[in-house]
Each structure stands twice: as C-alpha cells, then as structure tokens.
Design a protein around this motif. Structure first.
Motif, PDB file in Angstrom:
ATOM      1  N   ASN A  24       0.828  -1.212   0.000  1.00 21.59           N
ATOM      2  CA  ASN A  24       0.000   0.000   0.000  1.00 21.59           C
ATOM      3  C   ASN A  24       0.861   1.260   0.000  1.00 21.59           C
ATOM      4  N   ASP A  25       1.909   1.215   0.826  1.00 21.85           N
ATOM      5  CA  ASP A  25       2.797   2.384   0.874  1.00 21.85           C
ATOM      6  C   ASP A  25       3.482   2.620  -0.462  1.00 21.85           C
ATOM      7  N   ASP A  40       1.107   4.158  -2.732  1.00 21.45           N
ATOM      8  CA  ASP A  40       0.955   5.574  -2.394  1.00 21.45           C
ATOM      9  C   ASP A  40       2.114   6.389  -2.952  1.00 21.45           C
ATOM     10  N   LYS A  90       2.139   6.848  -6.558  1.00 22.45           N
ATOM     11  CA  LYS A  90       1.162   7.866  -6.955  1.00 22.45           C
ATOM     12  C   LYS A  90       1.698   9.268  -6.667  1.00 22.45           C
ATOM     13  N   MET A 107      -1.294  11.618  -6.889  1.00 21.66           N
ATOM     14  CA  MET A 107      -1.962  11.548  -5.589  1.00 21.66           C
ATOM     15  C   MET A 107      -2.854  12.773  -5.468  1.00 21.66           C
ATOM     16  N   LYS A 128      -6.104  11.250   4.462  1.00 20.78           N
ATOM     17  CA  LYS A 128      -4.666  11.491   4.572  1.00 20.78           C
ATOM     18  C   LYS A 128      -4.308  11.981   5.968  1.00 20.78           C
ATOM     19  N   GLN A 160      -4.303   9.014   8.033  1.00 16.71           N
ATOM     20  CA  GLN A 160      -3.118   8.182   7.757  1.00 16.71           C
ATOM     21  C   GLN A 160      -1.863   8.770   8.412  1.00 16.71           C
ATOM     22  N   ILE A 164       5.867   9.192   3.473  1.00 12.29           N
ATOM     23  CA  ILE A 164       4.542   9.419   2.884  1.00 12.29           C
ATOM     24  C   ILE A 164       3.800  10.498   3.672  1.00 12.29           C
ATOM     25  N   PHE A 206       2.278  13.887   2.145  1.00 12.85           N
ATOM     26  CA  PHE A 206       0.855  14.226   2.283  1.00 12.85           C
ATOM     27  C   PHE A 206       0.709  15.604   2.934  1.00 12.85           C
TER      28      PHE A 206
END
Lengths: 662, 125
Positions: free
Chosen positions: A334-335, A338, A341, A347, A395, A398, A473, A477
């Motif tokens: 998943n990371d 991310d 992206k 993203m 986000k 997260q 990440i 974000f």
C-alpha cells in the motif's frame, strides 16, 4: 561621322595632319599672294617702261602727223605677245594710230588720261603715257596688256601648291601616324588593361608604364587603385571566408543542437513512457499482489481461529507470524502504491469538512490495542475549541495513524500523548503534537527520518517492524496540504512529532481528483512542474513562517518552511531551494550555525541566504557568507527586493533541471 | 440466525468470507456475479447483502440500485465492498443507496461490527 567618336589614334593623326596642312597652306598662300602681287606690279612697270619708249619713239611721227610711221612704230609691239592694244591719241583725244593684237577682239578704248598712269581694270593692265616733244605735249599713248602671263604663273603656282600640300599632308600623316603612338599607345594599353579588369574581374592585371608624363601618372594611379582594390578584395575575400566558415560552424552547431534536442525529447518521451509504464506496472502489481495476499492473510486468520478452538496451540503462534508478515507485506505494498502515486503526481486530495475532535477520538480508539501491546498509556489532550477542519480526512488520518503507531511502537511502558491545538490567525492552523517517552533519536537519525526506508537503523525494522515509508509518505501528504511536519527528539528521552496543517486546506493545493490507476497514470509533463523560484524559510516562529509564506506566495515564489535549523538544513539538501531566508535566534541550532553548515556544504554553498533577525550584526552575517541581512520587523519592500535579486532568470528553462529532482 | 447473501466473484474471497461468517453462526448464501446476486436477493430474501462492486455481467452499483428501487428488496441492508478507499467510491456507495461500505482487504472484525450494527438496526439481532 562625329569627330568626337573617332579613336584617339585617328584624332591624333588627324590633328597632326590638319595642323601641318593648314600651316603649309597658309604659308604657301601668303607666299603665292605676295609673289603674284609683286609679279603684277613688275608687269605694270614693264608695260609703263614700254609705254615710255614707244611714246618717245612715236613723238616725231606725231609731230609730223605721220600716221603711217606711227602705225609702224606701234606694230613693232607685236613681239609682245600679251599686249592687246596700243593706241596713240592726239591731244584732242582722237585716235591718231593704233595697233590691235591679231585674233583679239577690238577692245573698248578708254578716254585718254593726261600724264602718266598705270592701272588694272577688268582683267587687263592699262598704261597711259604722254607723247611729248621738247616739252610740248602732242598726244597720249595707251597700252593695254592682258594678264596672260600672270594667270599662267598663278595657275602654275596653284598647281605647285596643291601638290605641295598633298605631299606635305601625306608626310604629316606618315609622321603623325607614327608619332601619335607615343601618346596613344600608353592610353590604349591602359584602356586594354581596364577592359581586362572590367571583363575578367582580374585585379591582378597591371598597365605597363612606358612614359613619365601625365599618362604615366595616370597609369600609376590606375595601378595603385588596382592594388588597393586587390588588397581590399583579398581582405573582403578573407572576411567572406571567415563568415562562411563561421556560418558553417553555426549551421553545424544548429544541426548539432537540433539533434541533441531531438535526442533529449526522445529521452524525455522515453523517460515519461518508462515512468508511465513503471507507475502502471506498480499499480497493477500492487493490485495483483494484494489479491493473493488477502487470501493468505484471510486463510491464516481462519486457520488461527479454527486452531485456537481445536488444534495444537503452538500452531497459533506460527499462524500469527504468517498473518503478521502478510500484513506487513500488505502495508508495504500500500505504501509503495501511495509513493508511486505521489511520485507520478497522481496523488489527489479529496477535501471535505469534518470535526477534528471526533477524528482524534476515533484515532485513539483505533490505536488503543497497539498502545496496550507495549503497555503504553495513550492520551488525547485537546486544547481549547478545536472545531472542524477542511482537508483530506483519509490522509490526515493516515498521517496521525502513522505518527501515533510509531510512537506506540518505539515506546514501552510509557505514555503517548496526542496534543491538538488550533492557532487562530488570518488563516487558522491546527497543530497536532505526538509526544512519546520512548527511545528517541539521535540528530543523525532525525536527519534521515523523512526519507524512504529510513528507519533509525536496520535492526529497528527487525525489532519494531514497519515499512520505513510511513514518515516519508506522511511528510509528502502534509506538504500536499500545505502543512509541515517536524520532529524534536533526544536519544533515550522520547520524541515529539508536530504536524501543522491549515484549518482550511486551499483547494488549489489539491490536485484534480482522479481514478485509481486502473489505466496507467499520466505523468506530469514538464510544463506542469512547479517552475517557480523556491524559497526555503527557516524560522522557529510559526507566525513569521506563516506571514512569510503568504507574502512570498503572493510574489509568486514557491515557499517551503522549516521550523528549525536542522529541519532547514535537511530540506535545503532535499529540495535544493533557490533562496533561503534564515532566522538567527532559534533554539537548538541557531542561524549562525545553520549558515556555517550551509556554506560549508558544496551542494548548498551557492544558494543565496538572506538572514532575517532582530539582532543587527550585518557585517558578521555578510562576512560569514550571507547574501543579505534584514532586520526585523521585516520591511516587505526590502525583502521583496532582496529576493528578486536571486529569482530564477528564466523560470521555464529551469523546469528541466527541477524535474531531475523529482 | 440471519442469512447473509455474499455477492463476490473472487472464489477465494467468497470462500474465506463465507466460512468465517458461518463460523460466527450466520447462514451464508453466495452469488458469483451481479445477475445471480440480483436473482438470489429477490428469491431468497437474505437479511443482509455483502456486495462486491467489481462484478462481472452487472456491477455491484447497478445491482444495488435495482434492489433499492424495488419495494420487495428495498429494506435489505447492503454493505458495499470496494477495492480502494476512494472518496469517489464512498460517495458512489451513498449515492446508489448502500447502507454502509467497507474496503478490501477485509478486516474481518471491523466488517463484523458493521454487519452486526445494521442487523441490530433492522431488528434481526
């Protein structure tokens, strides 16, 4: 035929001939006239003398009135061929005796004239002479002679003259046609040389100088002129050749550059294509990886449940390990997705308004099990009225989840506190502070904290798990939402992570929403990249950072801020900003130390640094390598001016360079 | 015990989820595409439907929309299972009339919690 159009040779010949002929004619004519006049006077004199003699001889005959004797006397004149008439007049004017030349018409007799007289009348010479005897005038003698001899002589002379003129003309022609070459030859040679020059454009030709007169000088002048032309011609030729060479070089250069440009474009296309393919591959891969992984995790969970009910207890532990590894792998995937992206600029932010406190409570609930695992106390402290925020809740969740789970992970038997505070201003900002009493970090560890796969060290991963991508990440974000994230920590004494976000994330900060890359994500083209001049603002005072950001963004700078010297240095290395503004008075690491470190790092030394401070030590700042020194309170105009001096000269051209950092 | 209709095209997911639900005492009936899911929802009157959205023949959104527009099936709670936690998916779920949604990979306890709440609201539990 126009005389002017005759050749010089002819002109000269003609000139010489005309001149000499004219001279000959004039001199001969004057001689002739003189001679003829003289001859005529001789003739009249002769006739006068004759008349005297005849008169003397005829006096007796007249005195005696002897006409016959007088006639005889007159007849003796027949020997004189040119005598036309001889008449003796009596004193009363009547003719006494006469003689007329045989064969000639009878002439008109003039009236007798007394005395002596000679005259020329109507082509004849006429002479009157008195006939006297002893002083007594008896009559008059009249003699008339034609000009036969004179005429003959004149005709002969004229003939001689013509022949003489012709001969002398011929001689003059002969001489002048040879002599004229003296003059005409050099001119003709010169003309010939000129013709060669003008027809063949051959400036190497030289006219031959044979004389030292005007023509010689003319030839000299002509040759000098030719030499000058030749000299200039050569210089021109040289310049022309140089120009040609240079033009050729330029053309080559253009061709070369075009080729390079094409290659660059190709390389860019290839790179973009590769990047697209990579992103698509990653998206597909992560999807494909997740499906079987879900099955692995799911089945191991089923097995664990079933084993717990009936199977051997030791298997439960192994099944948990499988689950653990599977979940770790899943979060890694998943990371990575991310990140891919983020890297591809795909993203997107999905902004919505939500209550902050309920989100925080939900986070605490979610993380309670993780906290309990290490016997940690997890507490939430909301200061004042925190209200709602407008941001991408997923986000924010997260990021907070990442910070909190890290804190729980690296703390044992301690406390993890989540402080939340709203700082009002023209633009409200929210501060989330995650403080733990855990193992903390060394400055070195803090430096690498936000980089990919940067856990404190490799043993950390073994001991604590995690992907090493979470903070990287989280930071990206945060930046997407125009926020900031930073850390203060001391090894062994725990860490404090501060997440700072605008209460209302500006929609322009959000990129357009997009579907998840079932189709390959489109990589940003160069022109989409932020090509603005980037300013890194290092200041511990949030209000200063905030003010600077808004002021500088209005001036069309891209602003990235750092709340501490350390974070400033780290960001400077990471983003290579175009300009840095640096506060002097900061905790931990002051501005002077930051400046020294910036200037001692070859990669950063060239970045202009503007010191902004309350302490006036301009000389010291400039001596240590600062480009400008501004004293707080900041004069906006001076700041703008100082920044403008370091603005990118051509922002578009830098887009390529910038893309390399991405 | 309540009957749950699981509409899921992936065999492993279907098997896993159904087995775990059965272990928790639910009666589980399964459909492997949208059409079958719709048919079974109408004929078998399940108490709740777990609807994968990426289905062959007719996708989960369409099936949900059909069921929610039919008076006979409107009352059946539907939980959409989406592959990605996208805002668009969440909004779509709300728009077509899903009662709740969850994202894959399934975190079983969380899903169970959602199932139970819906069933409590409905009065089945």
């Amino acid at each position: 035929m126009n005389l002017r159009n005759l050749s010089i040779e002819r002109k000269l010949t003609l000139l010489a001939m005309l001149t000499s002929t004219l001279a000959v004619v004039l001199s001969s004519a004057s001689f002739l006239i003189y001679d003829l006049v003289t001859f005529r006077s001789i003739l009249s004199q002769d006739l006068a003398t004759e008349a005297q003699i005849v008169a003397y001889n005829s006096a007796a005959a007249m005195a005696f009135n002897d006409e016959a004797a007088a006639t005889v006397q007159l007849s003796a004149l027949t020997a004189k061929q040119d005598l036309v008439a001889a008449v003796l007049y009596k004193s009363d004017g009547t003719v006494f005796a006469h003689y007329y030349r045989a064969g000639s018409p009878k002439p008109e007799l003039p009236a007798p004239v007394e005395g002596r007289e000679a005259r020329v009348a109507s082509g004849h010479i006429e002479v009157f002479n008195d006939v006297s005897l002893r002083g007594e005038r008896l009559g008059t003698l009249f003699l008339q002679s034609d000009m036969q001899r004179w005429n003959t002589r004149a005709r002969q002379y004229a003939g001689i003259l013509v022949i003489f003129v012709l001969l002398s003309g011929l001689l003059a022609w002969f001489v002048s046609s040879r002599m004229q070459r003296l003059v005409s030859r050099p001119i003709l040679d010169l003309e010939q040389a000129m013709r060669i020059v003008s027809v063949d454009k051959n400036y190497g030709v030289r006219a031959v100088k044979t004389t030292s007169d005007e023509t010689g000088r003319l030839i000299d002048g002509f040759n000098t002129m030719l030499a000058e032309i030749q000299h200039r011609d050569k210089a021109l030729q040289r310049a022309n050749n140089d120009l040609k060479t240079r033009t050729q070089e330029l053309e080559d250069e253009i061709v070369h550059r075009k080729r390079t440009q094409e290659e660059l474009l190709k390389a860019k296309d290839a790179a973009e294509e590769a990047s697209r393919a990579k992103s698509a591959f990653l998206a597909n891969m992560s999807h494909e990886l997740r499906t079987p992984l879900n099955a692995i995790i799911g089945y191991s969970e089923i097995l664990e449940e079933e084993t717990r009910d009936s199977g051997p207890a030791e298997n439960v532990r192994d099944l948990r390990r499988i689950q653990g590894a599977g979940k770790h792998l899943l979060s890694l995937i998943n990371d990575v997705l991310d990140l891919s992206k983020i890297e591809a600029g795909k993203m997107a932010l999905h902004l919505e308004t939500f209550e902050v406190e309920s989100l925080l409570e939900e986070m605490i609930t979610t993380l309670q099990p993780a906290a309990e695992r290490n016997a940690n106390r997890l507490q939430l402290r909301v200061h004042g009225d925190i209200g709602s925020m407008h941001a991408d809740i997923t986000k924010v969740r997260q990021i907070l989840f990442n910070l909190l789970s890290n804190a729980c992970k690296f703390t044992e038997n301690g406390t993890v506190t989540l402080d939340a505070e709203r700082q009002p201003g023209s633009e409200d900002r929210l501060y989330f502070r995650v403080t733990d009493t855990g193992i903390g970090m060394t400055p070195q560890q803090q430096r690498n904290l936000f980089q990919y796969f940067a856990q404190a060290d490799s043993s950390t991963a073994r001991k604590y798990g995690g992907t090493g991508l979470g903070l990287a990440i989280s930071q990206r974000f945060t930046h997407m939402m125009r926020g900031d994230i930073h850390v203060t920590s001391h090894s062994g004494q725990g860490s404090t992570f501060t997440l700072e976000l605008p209460a209302k994330v500006a929609p322009e900060a959000a990129e357009p929403s997009s579907e998840l890359p079932a189709s390959p994500p489109v990589v940003e083209t160069l022109s989409d990249l932020p090509a603005r001049t980037t300013v890194l603002v290092i200041d511990d005072d949030v209000s200063v950072r905030d003010l600077m950001s808004r002021f500088l963004e209005k001036l069309d700078y891209r602003v990235i801020s750092a709340p501490s010297g350390l974070e400033g240095l780290r960001l400077a290395r990471e983003i290579q900003p175009d300009i840095i503004t640096l506060d002097v008075v900061m905790p931990q690491m002051n501005g002077w130390d930051v400046l020294d470190q910036l200037k001692s790092d070859p990669a950063l030394a060239s970045i202009p640094v503007i010191m902004i401070t309350v302490v006036d030590h301009e000389a010291l700042g400039l001596e240590r390598g600062a480009s400008n020194y501004l004293v707080k309170p900041i004069d906006r105009d001076r700041l703008a001016e100082a920044l403008d001096r370091h603005r990118r000269p051509d922002e578009d051209s830098m887009a390529l360079a910038l893309s390399g950092d991405r | 015990m309540p009957t749950i209709l699981l509409v899921e095209d992936n065999e492993l997911n279907r098997d896993m989820l159904s087995r775990r639900l059965i272990r928790r005492g639910y009666t589980v009936i399964t459909a492997h595409d949208g059409e079958q899911g719709h048919t079974m929802a109408c004929s078998d009157s399940p108490d709740l439907i777990l609807m994968d959205v990426g289905l062959p023949r007719m996708d989960g959104w369409q099936v949900t929309r059909l069921l929610k527009s039919n008076a006979g099936t409107r009352e059946i709670p539907i939980i959409a299972l989406t592959a990605h936690a996208l805002l668009t998916d969440r909004e779509k779920a709300r728009e077509v009339g899903c009662d709740d949604y969850d994202t894959k990979p399934i975190e079983f306890e969380r899903l169970l919690h959602k199932i139970e709440s819906l069933l409590v609201v409905k009065g089945v539990l």
